[in-house]
Scaffold this motif. Structure first.
Motif, PDB file in Angstrom:
ATOM      1  N   TYR A  73       0.823  -1.213   0.000  1.00 35.69           N
ATOM      2  CA  TYR A  73       0.000   0.000   0.000  1.00 35.69           C
ATOM      3  C   TYR A  73       0.856   1.262   0.000  1.00 35.69           C
ATOM      4  N   ALA A  74       2.046   1.194   0.593  1.00 36.89           N
ATOM      5  CA  ALA A  74       2.925   2.364   0.574  1.00 36.89           C
ATOM      6  C   ALA A  74       3.314   2.727  -0.859  1.00 36.89           C
ATOM      7  N   LYS A  75       3.623   1.728  -1.662  1.00 36.69           N
ATOM      8  CA  LYS A  75       3.952   1.961  -3.073  1.00 36.69           C
ATOM      9  C   LYS A  75       2.734   2.522  -3.813  1.00 36.69           C
ATOM     10  N   ALA A  76       1.551   1.967  -3.521  1.00 30.56           N
ATOM     11  CA  ALA A  76       0.337   2.460  -4.177  1.00 30.56           C
ATOM     12  C   ALA A  76       0.097   3.923  -3.845  1.00 30.56           C
ATOM     13  N   LEU A  77       0.275   4.295  -2.586  1.00 31.84           N
ATOM     14  CA  LEU A  77       0.063   5.693  -2.189  1.00 31.84           C
ATOM     15  C   LEU A  77       1.098   6.616  -2.835  1.00 31.84           C
ATOM     16  N   ARG A  78       2.323   6.129  -2.979  1.00 30.00           N
ATOM     17  CA  ARG A  78       3.378   6.948  -3.598  1.00 30.00           C
ATOM     18  C   ARG A  78       3.154   7.146  -5.085  1.00 30.00           C
ATOM     19  N   GLU A  79       2.726   6.057  -5.774  1.00 27.94           N
ATOM     20  CA  GLU A  79       2.735   6.075  -7.232  1.00 27.94           C
ATOM     21  C   GLU A  79       1.348   6.119  -7.865  1.00 27.94           C
ATOM     22  N   GLY A  80       0.299   5.876  -7.062  1.00 27.88           N
ATOM     23  CA  GLY A  80      -1.035   5.786  -7.625  1.00 27.88           C
ATOM     24  C   GLY A  80      -1.286   4.403  -8.213  1.00 27.88           C
ATOM     25  N   VAL A  81      -2.510   4.185  -8.685  1.00 27.52           N
ATOM     26  CA  VAL A  81      -2.898   2.897  -9.267  1.00 27.52           C
ATOM     27  C   VAL A  81      -3.556   3.161 -10.619  1.00 27.52           C
ATOM     28  N   ARG A  82      -2.883   2.785 -11.704  1.00 29.19           N
ATOM     29  CA  ARG A  82      -3.382   3.077 -13.039  1.00 29.19           C
ATOM     30  C   ARG A  82      -4.726   2.395 -13.303  1.00 29.19           C
ATOM     31  N   TYR A  83      -4.838   1.150 -12.917  1.00 26.13           N
ATOM     32  CA  TYR A  83      -6.051   0.379 -13.212  1.00 26.13           C
ATOM     33  C   TYR A  83      -7.283   1.051 -12.623  1.00 26.13           C
ATOM     34  N   LEU A  84      -7.145   1.635 -11.456  1.00 26.64           N
ATOM     35  CA  LEU A  84      -8.276   2.286 -10.779  1.00 26.64           C
ATOM     36  C   LEU A  84      -8.327   3.788 -11.032  1.00 26.64           C
ATOM     37  N   GLU A  85      -7.398   4.281 -11.870  1.00 28.38           N
ATOM     38  CA  GLU A  85      -7.332   5.712 -12.178  1.00 28.38           C
ATOM     39  C   GLU A  85      -7.223   6.549 -10.911  1.00 28.38           C
ATOM     40  N   ARG A 293      -3.313 -18.279 -13.957  1.00 26.66           N
ATOM     41  CA  ARG A 293      -2.405 -17.188 -14.355  1.00 26.66           C
ATOM     42  C   ARG A 293      -2.739 -15.873 -13.646  1.00 26.66           C
ATOM     43  N   PHE A 294      -2.990 -15.979 -12.348  1.00 24.72           N
ATOM     44  CA  PHE A 294      -3.302 -14.784 -11.568  1.00 24.72           C
ATOM     45  C   PHE A 294      -2.217 -13.725 -11.709  1.00 24.72           C
ATOM     46  N   PHE A 295      -0.963 -14.129 -11.631  1.00 21.58           N
ATOM     47  CA  PHE A 295       0.129 -13.159 -11.592  1.00 21.58           C
ATOM     48  C   PHE A 295       0.431 -12.554 -12.958  1.00 21.58           C
ATOM     49  N   ASP A 296      -0.139 -13.113 -13.996  1.00 26.63           N
ATOM     50  CA  ASP A 296       0.008 -12.529 -15.331  1.00 26.63           C
ATOM     51  C   ASP A 296      -1.099 -11.537 -15.655  1.00 26.63           C
ATOM     52  N   THR A 297      -2.175 -11.585 -14.893  1.00 26.85           N
ATOM     53  CA  THR A 297      -3.366 -10.855 -15.317  1.00 26.85           C
ATOM     54  C   THR A 297      -3.901  -9.836 -14.318  1.00 26.85           C
ATOM     55  N   HIS A 298      -3.693 -10.059 -13.011  1.00 26.84           N
ATOM     56  CA  HIS A 298      -4.316  -9.157 -12.036  1.00 26.84           C
ATOM     57  C   HIS A 298      -3.515  -7.873 -11.915  1.00 26.84           C
ATOM     58  N   PHE A 299      -4.215  -6.739 -11.801  1.00 30.58           N
ATOM     59  CA  PHE A 299      -3.531  -5.445 -11.802  1.00 30.58           C
ATOM     60  C   PHE A 299      -2.579  -5.288 -10.621  1.00 30.58           C
TER      61      PHE A 299
END
Length: 524
Positions: A73-85, A293-299
């Motif tokens: 979550y720290a990385k998400a807060l720093r960089e944002g989440v493209r999939y969720l805009e 193939r969860f790790f190939d497809t999930h955001f």
């Protein structure tokens, strides 16, 4: 399962007045998943699974998401989440909104996120000095209510500590004021970083709400590095990773199939069952990673919020008490019981050490988080378990006094890097002396405990395995249902396990002396 049986099971779900819409959807998804063929297993593994000597936790025939997912979550807060805009937040309100949105997209075996982040360290940078404590409490109170109402499952878990700060203190105040089930909480405790006053504040919160757990931060860091978390019940895993699956070995059932000495059980029986349990776990991992193939497809994976090489399998054991007692009886010593006999206790340590060695020697694919092997876990039981004790715990109602209880269980803890928990029931004398509980927690960690969890005997909140329920929420659940999905598990667990009958301990001065046990080979 026949088509007619499947249709009847679906009919039972959609017409059950005691479960809500979301709960019905989840039940229907499980029924559909279980219509798919199981990953290929050897005949011996299939038989062990059918007889429930080994167990897949009823996760479903074809896992399409990891059991436990711990986003960074720290990385998400720093960089944002493209999939969720989602852009990186710039203030506390934005950060709380950002996390609330992201939580709704984090998968797990329950369909709810089992990890909400180390919330104090995540949110502290967004709290300006000018924001008063009352206003901070109001903001976090609104956020806390949203968590309970949007994520109604007691396996949703947040971490705090090990350092002090305004957010951790605010969260504890909010917890005491709201007295709600979600989220489950853990306080990381470090002898140098965590002040007694913060531990005491958390102890007072346990008196009100039954949480948090307390964990031995240095022991966790030694196993997982600084980026670890306690999630779900009390499972410890790497942040940015998680657990593909949880498979478990019923030590009681293994002992029931053994006719020799304790030594031959260690030498011959355990290797057989450990290998079959690992085979089951490997089949489920390969299905998830290579076929679904969860790790190939999930955001979460494609945006680097989780990484495959920080995942592993969780290898659980349970039924230690019954296993030891059976082996002692077979050895002509039926009166020597786990938790009450030094010889029985030493046998339990030998079993744990042997399992740890075997698991550490068995390579598994896609298990970089565990160094290419499974994590060992003292599995705390499920609602359907009958006449078998969780993990390495002493049977409910048969627990000795505080000192003996701690020193019996502590030698197991170093081996279980994916989590182990013993629940200590204390009486109301603790309320008048929270510092005594602080001293007991510190002492328990000094003698090698990984996790310390206690309940107040008179509390409305009770620990089932590692998750919490309110006693009042279980009343009449068969008729009117429950908002928290975990309450249904708790109702059956209480009926089968009678966890409210744990032996109650009066709080007095407790001196703790470490009990030595040789280390296992390999990584724990």
């Amino acid at each position: 399962m026949s088509a007619a049986q499947f249709q009847q099971d679906v009919e039972n779900v959609v017409t059950n007045p005691a479960i809500g819409y979301g709960q019905r959807v989840r039940h229907l998804a499980t029924l559909a998943d279980n219509q798919l063929p199981y990953p290929a297993l050897s005949d011996a593994c299939r038989q062990a699974l059918d007889e429930r000597v080994i167990c897949d936790m009823y996760e479903g025939n074809r896992p399409f998401t990891p059991r436990y997912v711990l986003p960074d979550y720290a990385k998400a807060l720093r960089e944002g989440v493209r999939y969720l805009e989602l852009e990186p937040p710039t203030d506390l309100d934005d950060a709380l909104s950002f996390l609330t949105i992201l939580y709704g997209h984090v998968p797990s075996v329950t369909t709810y996120p089992v990890y909400l982040g180390d919330l104090d360290s995540l949110l502290e940078p967004y709290v300006p000095a000018a924001l008063g404590d009352d206003e901070l409490d109001r903001k976090l109170r609104r956020f806390w209510i949203q968590l309970d109402r949007l994520l109604p499952d007691a396996f949703v878990h947040a971490d705090l500590g090990p350092t002090d700060g305004r957010v951790v203190r605010s969260i504890l105040r909010v917890e005491r004021s709201l007295r709600q089930v979600v989220p489950n909480l853990t306080l990381k405790v470090d002898p140098d970083l965590t002040p007694d006053d913060l531990v005491a504040d958390a102890v007072r919160t346990v008196f009100e709400t039954g949480k948090p757990h307390f964990v031995n931060h240095p022991m966790m860091v030694a196993d997982h590095g600084e980026r670890y978390a306690v999630v779900s019940c009390y499972n410890s895993l790497k942040v940015g990773g998680g657990a593909h699956s949880l498979v478990r070995l019923n030590l009681k059932e293994a002992a029931l199939r053994h006719a020799g000495s304790p030594d031959s059980f260690l030498a011959e029986e355990l290797p057989h069952w450990v290998e079959l349990t690992c085979e089951l776990g490997e089949a489920r991992i390969r299905s998830l990673v290579e076929q679904q193939r969860f790790f190939d497809t999930h955001f979460l994976a494609t945006e680097g919020l989780v990484e495959l090489d920080r995942f592993s399998l969780m290898f659980g054991v349970y039924g230690m008490a019954e296993c030891v007692n059976l082996l002692m009886a077979q050895d002509g010593r039926p009166g020597e019981r786990y938790g009450h006999s030094e010889d029985a206790n030493q046998l339990s340590y030998a079993i744990t050490r042997r399992v740890a060695d075997l698991v550490a020697a068995r390579p598994l694919p896609y298990c970089g988080g565990g160094g290419g092997h499974a994590y060992l876990h003292a599995q705390s039981g499920i609602d359907l378990d009958l006449e078998v004790t969780a993990g390495t715990r002493i049977p409910v109602g048969d627990e000795p006094g505080m000192r003996e209880h701690i020193t019996t269980c502590a030698p197991h803890h170093v081996f279980f890097d994916a989590g182990i928990s013993d629940v200590f029931h204390v009486d109301d004398t603790a309320v008048g002396n929270p510092q005594a509980m602080v001293d007991i927690i510190r002492g328990a960690f000094d003698v090698g405990m990984r996790d310390y969890t206690f309940n107040l005997d008179s509390n409305e909140f009770i620990r089932i395995t590692g998750y919490l329920v309110r006693k009042s929420d279980l009343v009449g659940i068969e008729e009117h249902g429950a908002r928290h999905s975990s309450d249904y598990l708790a109702a059956t667990a209480e009926q089968n396990h009678t966890v409210t009958t744990r032996a109650v301990k009066r709080i007095t001065a407790v001196e703790l002396t470490p009990v030595g046990v040789p280390a296992a080979a390999g990584t724990h």
